[in-house]
Design a protein around this motif. Structure first.
Motif, PDB file in Angstrom:
ATOM      1  N   GLN A  39      24.138  50.399  12.767  1.00 50.94           N
ATOM      2  CA  GLN A  39      22.702  50.155  12.862  1.00 50.94           C
ATOM      3  C   GLN A  39      22.382  48.654  12.737  1.00 50.94           C
ATOM      4  O   GLN A  39      21.536  48.115  13.452  1.00 50.94           O
ATOM      5  CB  GLN A  39      21.966  50.954  11.799  1.00 50.94           C
ATOM      6  CG  GLN A  39      22.054  52.460  11.988  1.00 50.94           C
ATOM      7  CD  GLN A  39      21.427  53.234  10.833  1.00 50.94           C
ATOM      8  OE1 GLN A  39      20.959  52.624   9.861  1.00 50.94           O
ATOM      9  NE2 GLN A  39      21.429  54.571  10.932  1.00 50.94           N
ATOM     10  N   ALA A  42      23.344  46.970  15.929  1.00 50.40           N
ATOM     11  CA  ALA A  42      22.344  47.238  16.973  1.00 50.40           C
ATOM     12  C   ALA A  42      21.070  46.440  16.730  1.00 50.40           C
ATOM     13  O   ALA A  42      20.468  45.874  17.658  1.00 50.40           O
ATOM     14  CB  ALA A  42      22.044  48.732  17.021  1.00 50.40           C
ATOM     15  N   THR A  45      21.715  42.849  17.564  1.00 47.82           N
ATOM     16  CA  THR A  45      21.761  42.660  19.020  1.00 47.82           C
ATOM     17  C   THR A  45      20.355  42.680  19.613  1.00 47.82           C
ATOM     18  O   THR A  45      20.003  41.850  20.469  1.00 47.82           O
ATOM     19  CB  THR A  45      22.617  43.760  19.663  1.00 47.82           C
ATOM     20  OG1 THR A  45      23.948  43.710  19.118  1.00 47.82           O
ATOM     21  CG2 THR A  45      22.673  43.587  21.171  1.00 47.82           C
ATOM     22  N   GLU A  46      19.554  43.651  19.156  1.00 51.66           N
ATOM     23  CA  GLU A  46      18.180  43.745  19.666  1.00 51.66           C
ATOM     24  C   GLU A  46      17.371  42.505  19.297  1.00 51.66           C
ATOM     25  O   GLU A  46      16.638  41.945  20.141  1.00 51.66           O
ATOM     26  CB  GLU A  46      17.512  44.997  19.097  1.00 51.66           C
ATOM     27  CG  GLU A  46      16.037  45.174  19.494  1.00 51.66           C
ATOM     28  CD  GLU A  46      15.857  45.352  20.980  1.00 51.66           C
ATOM     29  OE1 GLU A  46      14.735  45.071  21.484  1.00 51.66           O
ATOM     30  OE2 GLU A  46      16.822  45.756  21.668  1.00 51.66           O
TER      31      GLU A  46
END
Length: 335
Positions: A39, A42, A45-46
């Motif tokens: 998580q 992610a 990265t976002e």
């Protein structure tokens, strides 16, 4: 013996089972951390993608603001320079008017010169005509005097021819005629004398008319001369030639046209500057907002990356991949 042997084998494998149990327990404990690590990755990265988009938007907004600011600065400089070297349009208009006036005066002077030359020629012709008329009159007068004298002399001869000795003279009353008049070879008659008198009178009339015409021509010549001298005095001794005046007029007109063109361009620049003054407000706000968002996302991404690194430190490298952890757990449980 066989039971003893199996017991011994089981006892020998006890440490291995304990190790596997511990490993499985560790894997079960780490599983939530692996999920959190995924998580965190992610999220990082976002946030990185969002930060890059925000950074691009901020750069674009700042570039647009810089472009507008540079254009505005250039316009202000151009306006200042134009205003510094700006010439009063009335000066240029006066230059055009002066050149046009000088050209008109020069043209008028040329007309006056022509008029004076024509008047002088007419005066000369009138004077010559008067001279010929005077000569004609003088000849007619001389002829009349000659005929009069001949007629008078002939009249006395006729009277003398009619005198008789002892008879009184019809002119003086004397009865003695010691020297009677003698006649000319040709004695003009009354018609010849009258014709000569008419010719003399006609010649005199022609002379009077020629004299009047000559006086008028002389007056016209003097008037033309006075106008020419007055116009020449107004133009001055240093008056330029027509070609020079035309060149000055052409230059003045071009300067006036260039002034109007520059004035129009200046008006456009001023209008554009006013528009840019308003247009730079929104791009400036947009650039500041985009930069603020980019900086905030940069901080959020850094925090997410730090959190991800922290989670990585809590999970062995070989288990950080969820698939790897599941495979290792399955293998351990099957032993």
């Amino acid at each position: 013996a066989e039971a003893t042997q199996r017991l011994e084998q089981a006892q020998a494998r006890e440490p291995e089972r304990e190790a596997l149990s511990k490993q499985i327990a560790d894997m079960e404990r780490v599983r939530p951390l692996v999920d959190e690590l995924a998580q965190a990755a992610a999220a990082a990265t976002e946030l990185k993608a969002q930060h890059e988009q925000a950074e691009a938007a901020a750069n674009k907004a700042e570039a647009r603001l810089t472009e507008l600011t540079e254009e505005l600065t250039t316009l202000r400089q151009q306006i200042e320079q134009a205003q510094e070297k700006k010439t009063d349009r009335r000066v240029l208009e006066r230059a055009v008017q002066d050149a046009e006036t000088a050209l008109k005066e020069q043209a008028e002077l040329a007309k006056l010169e022509t008029a004076h030359a024509q008047a002088a020629a007419a005066d000369k012709q009138a004077a010559a005509k008067e001279t010929r008329a005077r000569e004609s009159w003088q000849r007619a007068e001389a002829e009349l005097e000659r005929l009069r004298g001949a007629w008078e002399q002939g009249s006395a001869a006729r009277l003398a021819h009619e005198l008789e000795p002892g008879a009184p003279c019809p002119v003086c009353g004397s009865t003695e005629h010691p020297a009677p008049a003698t006649g000319a070879e040709e004695i003009p008659d009354d018609q010849a004398v009258a014709a000569a008198r008419a010719a003399e009178q006609a010649a005199r009339k022609a002379l009077d008319q020629a004299g009047a015409t000559a006086r008028q021509a002389g007056q016209a010549r003097e008037a033309a001369k006075a106008k020419l001298e007055a116009a020449a005095a107004r133009r001055g001794e240093e008056a330029a030639a027509v070609e020079t005046i035309e060149a000055q007029l052409n230059h003045a007109r071009k300067a006036l046209a260039a002034y109007d063109e520059e004035a129009a361009a200046l008006a456009k620049r001023v209008k554009r500057r006013a528009a840019l003054d308003q247009q730079t407000t929104d791009p400036k706000t947009a650039a500041e907002s985009s930069r603020k968002t980019a900086d905030e996302l940069s901080r959020n991404h850094a925090a997410a990356a730090a959190k991800h690194a922290e989670k990585q430190g809590q999970v062995p490298e070989e288990w950080r991949d969820g698939a790897g952890l599941n495979a290792a757990l399955a293998s351990a449980q099957s032993r």
